[in-house]
Design a protein around this motif. Structure first.
Motif, PDB file in Angstrom:
ATOM      1  N   GLU A  40       0.822  -1.209   0.000  1.00 57.59           N
ATOM      2  CA  GLU A  40       0.000   0.000   0.000  1.00 57.59           C
ATOM      3  C   GLU A  40       0.853   1.255   0.000  1.00 57.59           C
ATOM      4  O   GLU A  40       0.533   2.243  -0.679  1.00 57.59           O
ATOM      5  CB  GLU A  40      -0.919   0.003   1.231  1.00 57.59           C
ATOM      6  N   ASP A  41       1.977   1.252   0.733  1.00 61.53           N
ATOM      7  CA  ASP A  41       2.846   2.429   0.776  1.00 61.53           C
ATOM      8  C   ASP A  41       3.430   2.726  -0.606  1.00 61.53           C
ATOM      9  O   ASP A  41       3.527   3.885  -1.021  1.00 61.53           O
ATOM     10  CB  ASP A  41       3.976   2.225   1.790  1.00 61.53           C
ATOM     11  N   ILE A  42       3.842   1.681  -1.319  1.00 55.15           N
ATOM     12  CA  ILE A  42       4.393   1.883  -2.660  1.00 55.15           C
ATOM     13  C   ILE A  42       3.314   2.419  -3.598  1.00 55.15           C
ATOM     14  O   ILE A  42       3.556   3.340  -4.386  1.00 55.15           O
ATOM     15  CB  ILE A  42       4.994   0.573  -3.207  1.00 55.15           C
ATOM     16  N   LEU A  43       2.111   1.865  -3.512  1.00 59.66           N
ATOM     17  CA  LEU A  43       1.022   2.319  -4.373  1.00 59.66           C
ATOM     18  C   LEU A  43       0.617   3.765  -4.068  1.00 59.66           C
ATOM     19  O   LEU A  43       0.321   4.539  -4.977  1.00 59.66           O
ATOM     20  CB  LEU A  43      -0.177   1.393  -4.230  1.00 59.66           C
ATOM     21  N   LEU A  44       0.620   4.129  -2.801  1.00 62.57           N
ATOM     22  CA  LEU A  44       0.291   5.506  -2.443  1.00 62.57           C
ATOM     23  C   LEU A  44       1.347   6.473  -2.968  1.00 62.57           C
ATOM     24  O   LEU A  44       1.021   7.601  -3.360  1.00 62.57           O
ATOM     25  CB  LEU A  44       0.149   5.641  -0.925  1.00 62.57           C
ATOM     26  N   GLU A  45       2.607   6.041  -2.974  1.00 62.02           N
ATOM     27  CA  GLU A  45       3.655   6.897  -3.535  1.00 62.02           C
ATOM     28  C   GLU A  45       3.498   7.015  -5.046  1.00 62.02           C
ATOM     29  O   GLU A  45       3.681   8.106  -5.620  1.00 62.02           O
ATOM     30  CB  GLU A  45       5.028   6.335  -3.173  1.00 62.02           C
ATOM     31  N   MET A  46       3.138   5.919  -5.699  1.00 65.95           N
ATOM     32  CA  MET A  46       2.860   5.990  -7.139  1.00 65.95           C
ATOM     33  C   MET A  46       1.722   6.959  -7.413  1.00 65.95           C
ATOM     34  O   MET A  46       1.784   7.761  -8.357  1.00 65.95           O
ATOM     35  CB  MET A  46       2.529   4.600  -7.679  1.00 65.95           C
ATOM     36  N   ASP A  47       0.680   6.889  -6.599  1.00 70.12           N
ATOM     37  CA  ASP A  47      -0.462   7.782  -6.770  1.00 70.12           C
ATOM     38  C   ASP A  47      -0.049   9.236  -6.559  1.00 70.12           C
ATOM     39  O   ASP A  47      -0.514  10.129  -7.275  1.00 70.12           O
ATOM     40  CB  ASP A  47      -1.571   7.403  -5.784  1.00 70.12           C
ATOM     41  N   ARG A  48       0.831   9.473  -5.592  1.00 74.46           N
ATOM     42  CA  ARG A  48       1.281  10.845  -5.300  1.00 74.46           C
ATOM     43  C   ARG A  48       1.977  11.470  -6.504  1.00 74.46           C
ATOM     44  O   ARG A  48       1.736  12.629  -6.836  1.00 74.46           O
ATOM     45  CB  ARG A  48       2.227  10.839  -4.092  1.00 74.46           C
ATOM     46  N   ILE A  49       2.842  10.708  -7.169  1.00 75.01           N
ATOM     47  CA  ILE A  49       3.652  11.297  -8.240  1.00 75.01           C
ATOM     48  C   ILE A  49       3.001  11.171  -9.621  1.00 75.01           C
ATOM     49  O   ILE A  49       3.526  11.703 -10.589  1.00 75.01           O
ATOM     50  CB  ILE A  49       5.066  10.680  -8.258  1.00 75.01           C
ATOM     51  N   LEU A  50       1.853  10.496  -9.699  1.00 73.19           N
ATOM     52  CA  LEU A  50       1.150  10.322 -10.972  1.00 73.19           C
ATOM     53  C   LEU A  50       0.131  11.441 -11.174  1.00 73.19           C
ATOM     54  O   LEU A  50      -0.610  11.789 -10.261  1.00 73.19           O
ATOM     55  CB  LEU A  50       0.446   8.966 -10.990  1.00 73.19           C
ATOM     56  N   ARG A  51       0.095  11.981 -12.372  1.00 77.01           N
ATOM     57  CA  ARG A  51      -0.882  13.028 -12.670  1.00 77.01           C
ATOM     58  C   ARG A  51      -2.308  12.467 -12.684  1.00 77.01           C
ATOM     59  O   ARG A  51      -2.505  11.297 -13.033  1.00 77.01           O
ATOM     60  CB  ARG A  51      -0.618  13.626 -14.052  1.00 77.01           C
ATOM     61  N   PRO A  52      -3.301  13.274 -12.349  1.00 80.76           N
ATOM     62  CA  PRO A  52      -4.683  12.857 -12.590  1.00 80.76           C
ATOM     63  C   PRO A  52      -4.857  12.468 -14.054  1.00 80.76           C
ATOM     64  O   PRO A  52      -4.374  13.160 -14.949  1.00 80.76           O
ATOM     65  CB  PRO A  52      -5.487  14.121 -12.243  1.00 80.76           C
ATOM     66  N   GLU A  53      -5.522  11.360 -14.290  1.00 80.80           N
ATOM     67  CA  GLU A  53      -5.725  10.776 -15.613  1.00 80.80           C
ATOM     68  C   GLU A  53      -4.439  10.220 -16.216  1.00 80.80           C
ATOM     69  O   GLU A  53      -4.372   9.927 -17.400  1.00 80.80           O
ATOM     70  CB  GLU A  53      -6.404  11.773 -16.566  1.00 80.80           C
ATOM     71  N   GLY A  54      -3.408  10.065 -15.380  1.00 84.45           N
ATOM     72  CA  GLY A  54      -2.201   9.390 -15.826  1.00 84.45           C
ATOM     73  C   GLY A  54      -2.411   7.886 -15.834  1.00 84.45           C
ATOM     74  O   GLY A  54      -3.337   7.358 -15.221  1.00 84.45           O
ATOM     75  N   ALA A  55      -1.537   7.177 -16.536  1.00 87.21           N
ATOM     76  CA  ALA A  55      -1.675   5.732 -16.712  1.00 87.21           C
ATOM     77  C   ALA A  55      -0.563   4.980 -15.994  1.00 87.21           C
ATOM     78  O   ALA A  55       0.528   5.515 -15.758  1.00 87.21           O
ATOM     79  CB  ALA A  55      -1.668   5.377 -18.197  1.00 87.21           C
ATOM     80  N   VAL A  56      -0.868   3.719 -15.654  1.00 88.37           N
ATOM     81  CA  VAL A  56       0.083   2.835 -14.978  1.00 88.37           C
ATOM     82  C   VAL A  56       0.093   1.500 -15.711  1.00 88.37           C
ATOM     83  O   VAL A  56      -0.966   0.977 -16.087  1.00 88.37           O
ATOM     84  CB  VAL A  56      -0.311   2.616 -13.502  1.00 88.37           C
ATOM     85  N   ILE A  57       1.282   0.956 -15.916  1.00 83.05           N
ATOM     86  CA  ILE A  57       1.436  -0.390 -16.472  1.00 83.05           C
ATOM     87  C   ILE A  57       2.280  -1.203 -15.500  1.00 83.05           C
ATOM     88  O   ILE A  57       3.434  -0.872 -15.243  1.00 83.05           O
ATOM     89  CB  ILE A  57       2.117  -0.376 -17.855  1.00 83.05           C
ATOM     90  N   LEU A  58       1.692  -2.260 -14.950  1.00 85.30           N
ATOM     91  CA  LEU A  58       2.408  -3.133 -14.022  1.00 85.30           C
ATOM     92  C   LEU A  58       2.565  -4.514 -14.645  1.00 85.30           C
ATOM     93  O   LEU A  58       1.629  -5.044 -15.246  1.00 85.30           O
ATOM     94  CB  LEU A  58       1.642  -3.266 -12.702  1.00 85.30           C
ATOM     95  N   ARG A  59       3.733  -5.101 -14.510  1.00 85.07           N
ATOM     96  CA  ARG A  59       3.976  -6.499 -14.909  1.00 85.07           C
ATOM     97  C   ARG A  59       4.475  -7.225 -13.670  1.00 85.07           C
ATOM     98  O   ARG A  59       5.408  -6.785 -13.004  1.00 85.07           O
ATOM     99  CB  ARG A  59       5.052  -6.602 -15.989  1.00 85.07           C
ATOM    100  N   ASP A  60       3.841  -8.360 -13.368  1.00 84.92           N
ATOM    101  CA  ASP A  60       4.276  -9.103 -12.187  1.00 84.92           C
ATOM    102  C   ASP A  60       3.541 -10.436 -12.156  1.00 84.92           C
ATOM    103  O   ASP A  60       2.675 -10.714 -13.000  1.00 84.92           O
ATOM    104  CB  ASP A  60       4.001  -8.306 -10.904  1.00 84.92           C
ATOM    105  N   ASN A  61       3.875 -11.233 -11.163  1.00 87.49           N
ATOM    106  CA  ASN A  61       3.193 -12.500 -10.955  1.00 87.49           C
ATOM    107  C   ASN A  61       1.715 -12.259 -10.671  1.00 87.49           C
ATOM    108  O   ASN A  61       1.359 -11.286  -9.991  1.00 87.49           O
ATOM    109  CB  ASN A  61       3.858 -13.255  -9.805  1.00 87.49           C
ATOM    110  N   VAL A  62       0.861 -13.136 -11.152  1.00 89.75           N
ATOM    111  CA  VAL A  62      -0.581 -12.927 -11.032  1.00 89.75           C
ATOM    112  C   VAL A  62      -1.027 -12.816  -9.576  1.00 89.75           C
ATOM    113  O   VAL A  62      -1.913 -12.010  -9.249  1.00 89.75           O
ATOM    114  CB  VAL A  62      -1.358 -14.056 -11.754  1.00 89.75           C
ATOM    115  N   ASP A  63      -0.426 -13.602  -8.673  1.00 86.24           N
ATOM    116  CA  ASP A  63      -0.810 -13.517  -7.260  1.00 86.24           C
ATOM    117  C   ASP A  63      -0.474 -12.151  -6.683  1.00 86.24           C
ATOM    118  O   ASP A  63      -1.245 -11.590  -5.892  1.00 86.24           O
ATOM    119  CB  ASP A  63      -0.110 -14.617  -6.456  1.00 86.24           C
TER     120      ASP A  63
END
Length: 606
Positions: free
Chosen positions: A535-558
């Protein structure tokens, strides 16, 4: 008997009706089976059809990649699933590790208080940083170089303090950046032309630059016309919005300072380092700051100093300095430059240029420097490491190709065996893989590669192949190499002609909120499992991402399922997609878009 075995007309009609029903039933069955297979639920060749369909933008109807909030304004999207609450509007420009109140608790000596000082676990804000009321999407590049919406960074102090220096002007509902600077009142372009009379700025020899104490980063903004990427940094100080302005303009920048900690870049990274009245005391602490510049400067690279103490004879009275003190300041710099094996190649009026020798080995071997050499240290191990007054051995200049050939040529660190387990074959295959992945991203989101995404971050950059595949004048990529990565690849990234930085994602990044249009993260959450909270990492991503900005994550499905359960309450819309090679690959893609919303004085949002 024959008469007894003959069927009557009623029986024949019944048999015919049953036959028709059976045939129709079989037809329907095989039609449904075929449709089921083509839908991708089945196996075999239909997997390819499914991947093709799922990587097409038309199957993501709940994700909107276009911006809806321009300078003219628009209605915000409807909010749903409020799980993580918004922070108060006073935190709209919150920079956790450069918080002004926390900074004042640290010593002012050597700018210690301006360095990174992150909040303790129990002091972290676990809420969504709001955009200011009236926030709009930045102008597309290159218009953004010259204009920034006032609502996005509503600070007028620089327009007053730097009025005579042509930094920034306030016009109606926008800021205008004429391209001026303290040491280039005629504009950055004319200033760069002067430098180009000495430094080969036009042929791809100079690709990466570092601007220390960058102001609003006009130097880096105008170097982009010459295909040169500049990493600009300045502290969060009385001109608190300068780095924010740089990023709103679409120019690479971070909050940073030359203080007591090494710069977060590997050795031999930059072709050119620049200081234009950056007010760094270059001659103090035994030349420690110039030694740090030398560490990150590539052999054969250039150091440019404009402003004090250059041309001291003309300005010492204006600077309120004695003639002797001003002269001694420049003499100290000259002596340190000589000790570092730099040759002065230019001095005219307020500007001086030194060039680091292409082969420093023989120069460093001289007796007057022997006791100044750093002993037994990894010159790329810099995260929170104390700066030292010693000379970093750098040897001979690497045989770098000129840009853009440099982008896909085998980097010298690989050719010379300085990157364990990374061979030429590994490098070539990595490039092929990321070209394939980027092709998929562009099918999912057709705006990737357009002006829609100017400031892009790769949170786990590896060899920089994602950035290389996307390389375009329309965008730039901040390649982040996590400090806990098994392989330190940032030096390779710089040798490719790209820029980046070290960072630990358990902490906040050194930037303002809303500074990136697109964030890419491959394997970040698996890397940080059991290190810090998702959650801390995601909140930091949200902080530095512009409104209507996009995110692409690649990782294990779990891992991505856990991530998705968190972002459902963060005002992101998301879609989970299969790997390019089919649904049976455990690695998946999570595509998300941050919704538009702004804060209010009451602490709520709209």
């Amino acid at each position: 008997m024959m008469r007894g075995s003959r069927m009557n007309p009623g029986d024949r009609r019944t048999r015919s009706t049953m036959t028709i029903i059976i045939v129709m039933g079989l037809c329907c069955f095989f039609y449904i089976l075929g449709a089921w297979q083509k839908s991708g639920t089945g196996r075999g060749d239909s997997i390819a059809l499914r991947v093709t369909k799922e990587t097409d933008c038309t199957i993501l109807p709940n994700l909107h990649f276009e911006t809806h909030h321009s300078i003219n304004g628009a209605n915000p999207l409807i909010m749903t699933n409020k799980v993580i609450e918004p922070c108060h509007i006073r935190y709209s420009d919150y920079t956790p590790c450069q918080d002004q109140n926390r900074a004042m608790k640290f010593p002012r000596e050597n700018m210690t208080y301006r360095e990174r000082h992150c909040p303790a676990e129990n002091e972290k804000l676990r809420c969504l940083i709001p955009a200011p009321k009236g926030y709009v999407s930045p102008f597309p590049w290159p218009k953004s170089r010259d204009y920034v919406p006032y609502a996005n960074a509503p600070y007028k102090s620089l327009t007053i303090e730097k009025a005579v220096q042509n930094w920034i002007q306030f016009q109606g509902d926008v800021f205008k950046f004429p391209g001026g600077g303290t040491m280039f009142p005629n504009g950055a372009s004319a200033y760069i032309d002067e430098l180009a009379s000495v430094i080969p700025l036009a042929d791809g020899t100079i690709r990466t630059a570092l601007d220390t104490g960058c102001g609003v980063a006009s130097f880096g903004a105008y170097l982009m016309d010459r295909n040169i990427l500049t990493m600009s940094f300045a502290p969060r100080d009385s001109h608190e919005a300068q780095v924010q302005f740089a990023l709103e303009r679409g120019v690479p920048a971070v909050i940073g300072v030359l203080g007591t900690i090494k710069l977060p870049y590997p050795s031999r990274s930059f072709d050119m380092v620049h200081c234009s009245r950056c007010l760094i005391p270059w001659g103090s602490n035994g030349g420690m700051y110039m030694m740090e510049v030398d560490r990150v400067l590539r052999p054969g690279g250039y150091w440019i100093l404009s402003g004090p103490p250059i041309n001291w004879g003309k300005y010492y009275q204006t600077w309120k300095r004695s003639k002797q003190d001003a002269q001694e300041d420049q003499s100290r710099i000259e002596n340190i430059a000589h000790m570092l094996c730099w040759d002065k190649v230019y001095e005219k009026e307020d500007t001086a240029i030194w060039q680091k020798k292409a082969n420093t080995h023989s120069c460093h071997q001289q007796s007057d420097r022997d006791n100044m050499m750093c002993k037994g240290q990894d010159a790329d191990d810099v995260w929170y490491k104390k700066m030292e007054s010693c000379i970093t051995p750098s040897g001979e200049a690497a045989q770098l190709k000129k840009f853009p050939e440099r982008l896909f040529a085998i980097p010298p660190r690989i050719l010379e065996g300085q990157a364990p387990d990374i061979t030429e074959e590994v490098f070539v295959e990595d490039n092929k893989l990321w070209k394939k992945y980027v092709k998929t991203y562009k099918r999912v989101n057709k705006l990737i590669g357009s002006q829609r995404y100017r400031n892009i971050m790769d949170m786990n950059a590896g060899l920089g192949s994602f950035a290389a595949a996307l390389d375009s004048p329309k965008s730039w990529i901040m390649n982040v190499v996590p400090t806990i990565s098994e392989k330190n690849t940032l030096g390779i990234i710089y040798e490719r002609g790209l820029i980046g930085i070290y960072h630990d994602w358990c902490e906040a990044f050194s930037t303002y909120p809303r500074t990136y249009d697109l964030i890419h993260a491959s394997g970040v959450f698996s890397l940080y499992q059991n290190k810090c909270d998702v959650e801390d990492i995601l909140l930091e991503m949200d902080r530095i991402l512009r409104p209507e900005g996009a995110v692409i994550l690649r990782d294990n499905v779990d891992v991505l399922n856990k991530v998705r359960s968190t972002i459902s309450g963060m005002r992101w819309k998301s879609k989970l997609l299969d790997h390019e090679d089919g649904p049976h690959i455990p690695e998946k893609m999570l595509i998300a878009v941050k919704e538009y919303w702004v804060g209010s004085n009451e602490g709520n949002s709209s």
